[in-house]
Design a protein around this motif. Structure first.
Motif, PDB file in Angstrom:
ATOM      1  N   ASN A  21       0.851  -1.191   0.000  1.00 33.44           N
ATOM      2  CA  ASN A  21       0.000   0.000   0.000  1.00 33.44           C
ATOM      3  C   ASN A  21       0.889   1.243   0.000  1.00 33.44           C
ATOM      4  OD1 ASN A  21       0.674   0.717   2.785  1.00 33.44           O
ATOM      5  ND2 ASN A  21      -0.508  -1.104   3.311  1.00 33.44           N
ATOM      6  N   GLN A  22       0.249   2.405  -0.155  1.00 36.50           N
ATOM      7  CA  GLN A  22       1.002   3.649  -0.307  1.00 36.50           C
ATOM      8  C   GLN A  22       1.811   3.983   0.939  1.00 36.50           C
ATOM      9  OE1 GLN A  22       1.350   4.966  -3.066  1.00 36.50           O
ATOM     10  NE2 GLN A  22      -0.315   4.013  -4.218  1.00 36.50           N
ATOM     11  N   LYS A  23       1.320   3.605   2.105  1.00 34.82           N
ATOM     12  CA  LYS A  23       2.028   3.936   3.342  1.00 34.82           C
ATOM     13  C   LYS A  23       3.401   3.270   3.377  1.00 34.82           C
ATOM     14  CE  LYS A  23      -2.056   4.725   6.180  1.00 34.82           C
ATOM     15  NZ  LYS A  23      -2.970   4.119   7.136  1.00 34.82           N
ATOM     16  N   GLU A  24       3.479   2.108   2.760  1.00 31.52           N
ATOM     17  CA  GLU A  24       4.743   1.363   2.741  1.00 31.52           C
ATOM     18  C   GLU A  24       5.859   2.171   2.086  1.00 31.52           C
ATOM     19  OE1 GLU A  24       5.253  -2.252   3.663  1.00 31.52           O
ATOM     20  OE2 GLU A  24       3.684  -1.468   4.949  1.00 31.52           O
ATOM     21  N   SER A  25       5.498   3.036   1.161  1.00 27.23           N
ATOM     22  CA  SER A  25       6.506   3.756   0.390  1.00 27.23           C
ATOM     23  C   SER A  25       7.373   4.646   1.273  1.00 27.23           C
ATOM     24  CB  SER A  25       5.855   4.585  -0.713  1.00 27.23           C
ATOM     25  OG  SER A  25       5.084   5.618  -0.148  1.00 27.23           O
ATOM     26  N   HIS A  26       6.856   5.035   2.427  1.00 30.73           N
ATOM     27  CA  HIS A  26       7.635   5.893   3.325  1.00 30.73           C
ATOM     28  C   HIS A  26       8.677   5.097   4.100  1.00 30.73           C
ATOM     29  CE1 HIS A  26       5.106   9.324   2.498  1.00 30.73           C
ATOM     30  NE2 HIS A  26       4.051   8.574   2.688  1.00 30.73           N
ATOM     31  N   LYS A  27       8.537   3.794   4.062  1.00 30.96           N
ATOM     32  CA  LYS A  27       9.443   2.960   4.853  1.00 30.96           C
ATOM     33  C   LYS A  27      10.549   2.327   4.003  1.00 30.96           C
ATOM     34  CE  LYS A  27       6.020   0.490   6.761  1.00 30.96           C
ATOM     35  NZ  LYS A  27       5.359  -0.466   7.642  1.00 30.96           N
ATOM     36  N   VAL A  28      10.526   2.640   2.703  1.00 29.96           N
ATOM     37  CA  VAL A  28      11.488   2.009   1.813  1.00 29.96           C
ATOM     38  C   VAL A  28      12.900   2.490   2.107  1.00 29.96           C
ATOM     39  CG1 VAL A  28      12.219   1.741  -0.581  1.00 29.96           C
ATOM     40  CG2 VAL A  28       9.791   1.717  -0.008  1.00 29.96           C
ATOM     41  N   ARG A  29      13.806   1.538   2.227  1.00 31.89           N
ATOM     42  CA  ARG A  29      15.229   1.845   2.399  1.00 31.89           C
ATOM     43  C   ARG A  29      16.022   1.082   1.359  1.00 31.89           C
ATOM     44  NH1 ARG A  29      17.162   3.443   7.667  1.00 31.89           N
ATOM     45  NH2 ARG A  29      15.431   4.051   8.981  1.00 31.89           N
ATOM     46  N   CYS A  30      17.211   1.599   1.065  1.00 31.97           N
ATOM     47  CA  CYS A  30      18.094   0.894   0.157  1.00 31.97           C
ATOM     48  C   CYS A  30      18.391  -0.486   0.734  1.00 31.97           C
ATOM     49  CB  CYS A  30      19.391   1.680  -0.025  1.00 31.97           C
ATOM     50  SG  CYS A  30      20.619   0.770  -0.995  1.00 31.97           S
ATOM     51  N   ARG A  31      18.250  -1.492  -0.114  1.00 35.51           N
ATOM     52  CA  ARG A  31      18.458  -2.844   0.406  1.00 35.51           C
ATOM     53  C   ARG A  31      19.939  -3.186   0.521  1.00 35.51           C
ATOM     54  NH1 ARG A  31      15.737  -6.808  -3.880  1.00 35.51           N
ATOM     55  NH2 ARG A  31      13.962  -5.638  -3.109  1.00 35.51           N
ATOM     56  N   CYS A  33      22.485  -0.515   1.432  1.00 37.50           N
ATOM     57  CA  CYS A  33      23.160   0.281   2.461  1.00 37.50           C
ATOM     58  C   CYS A  33      22.181   0.894   3.463  1.00 37.50           C
ATOM     59  CB  CYS A  33      24.024   1.369   1.820  1.00 37.50           C
ATOM     60  SG  CYS A  33      23.064   2.699   1.061  1.00 37.50           S
ATOM     61  N   GLN A  34      20.900   0.584   3.315  1.00 37.13           N
ATOM     62  CA  GLN A  34      19.864   1.035   4.251  1.00 37.13           C
ATOM     63  C   GLN A  34      19.602   2.543   4.203  1.00 37.13           C
ATOM     64  OE1 GLN A  34      18.112  -1.380   5.879  1.00 37.13           O
ATOM     65  NE2 GLN A  34      19.445  -2.645   4.617  1.00 37.13           N
ATOM     66  N   SER A  35      20.136   3.211   3.195  1.00 36.66           N
ATOM     67  CA  SER A  35      19.896   4.646   3.076  1.00 36.66           C
ATOM     68  C   SER A  35      18.439   4.914   2.712  1.00 36.66           C
ATOM     69  CB  SER A  35      20.807   5.236   2.005  1.00 36.66           C
ATOM     70  OG  SER A  35      20.416   6.572   1.744  1.00 36.66           O
ATOM     71  N   ARG A  36      17.948   6.054   3.188  1.00 39.48           N
ATOM     72  CA  ARG A  36      16.596   6.464   2.802  1.00 39.48           C
ATOM     73  C   ARG A  36      16.656   7.538   1.717  1.00 39.48           C
ATOM     74  NH1 ARG A  36      12.736   6.048   8.020  1.00 39.48           N
ATOM     75  NH2 ARG A  36      11.196   5.919   6.370  1.00 39.48           N
ATOM     76  N   ASP A  37      17.847   7.836   1.279  1.00 36.75           N
ATOM     77  CA  ASP A  37      18.040   8.847   0.246  1.00 36.75           C
ATOM     78  C   ASP A  37      17.880   8.186  -1.118  1.00 36.75           C
ATOM     79  OD1 ASP A  37      18.612  11.072  -1.162  1.00 36.75           O
ATOM     80  OD2 ASP A  37      20.731  11.143  -0.661  1.00 36.75           O
ATOM     81  N   LEU A  38      16.626   8.052  -1.553  1.00 33.46           N
ATOM     82  CA  LEU A  38      16.327   7.279  -2.749  1.00 33.46           C
ATOM     83  C   LEU A  38      15.645   8.130  -3.805  1.00 33.46           C
ATOM     84  CD1 LEU A  38      14.778   4.212  -0.918  1.00 33.46           C
ATOM     85  CD2 LEU A  38      17.142   4.455  -1.669  1.00 33.46           C
TER      86      LEU A  38
END
Ligand SMILES: [Zn+2]
Length: 112
Positions: A21-31, A33-38
């Protein structure tokens, strides 16, 4: 089910995420290096379906907070819907503007 593709701005690797769902998109991290700068990549057909459904449920009469625009997919959506409501069709020009917004270029200009 929508699959989103991202490029990590830290390690430059690309990966796909399956979001329920759309809420999940806020939790996405680089698989990697775990960065959220995507950066979300515009790619598969599922994106168009998603944008279509977003446009359909989009209410241009309501103001949007900062949190909303942290999801880069929402940048440009307001303008696009508003244009449709006004009967203005900018075609590919509009897509270009929206794409600039999504890649952050519009915000760069805006902040000057
Ligand atoms: Zn990374």
């Amino acid at each position: 089910m929508p699959i989103y593709e991202y490029r990590c701005n830290q390690c430059n690797k690309e990966f796909s995420e399956l979001l329920l769902n759309q809420k999940e998109s806020h939790k996405v991290r680089c698989r990697y290096c775990q960065s959220r700068d995507l950066t979300k990549l515009v790619s598969s057909f599922s994106l168009h379906q998603t944008e279509g459904s977003r446009l359909a449920s989009f209410d241009t009469s309501k103001p949007r907070g900062d949190e909303y625009y942290k999801d880069s997919r929402n940048i440009g959506l307001w303008a696009k819907k508003r244009m449709k409501e006004l009967g203005v069709d900018l075609g590919s020009k509009m897509d270009e503007i929206v794409e600039k917004g999504r890649t952050g270029k519009i915000l760069d200009e805006y902040n000057k």
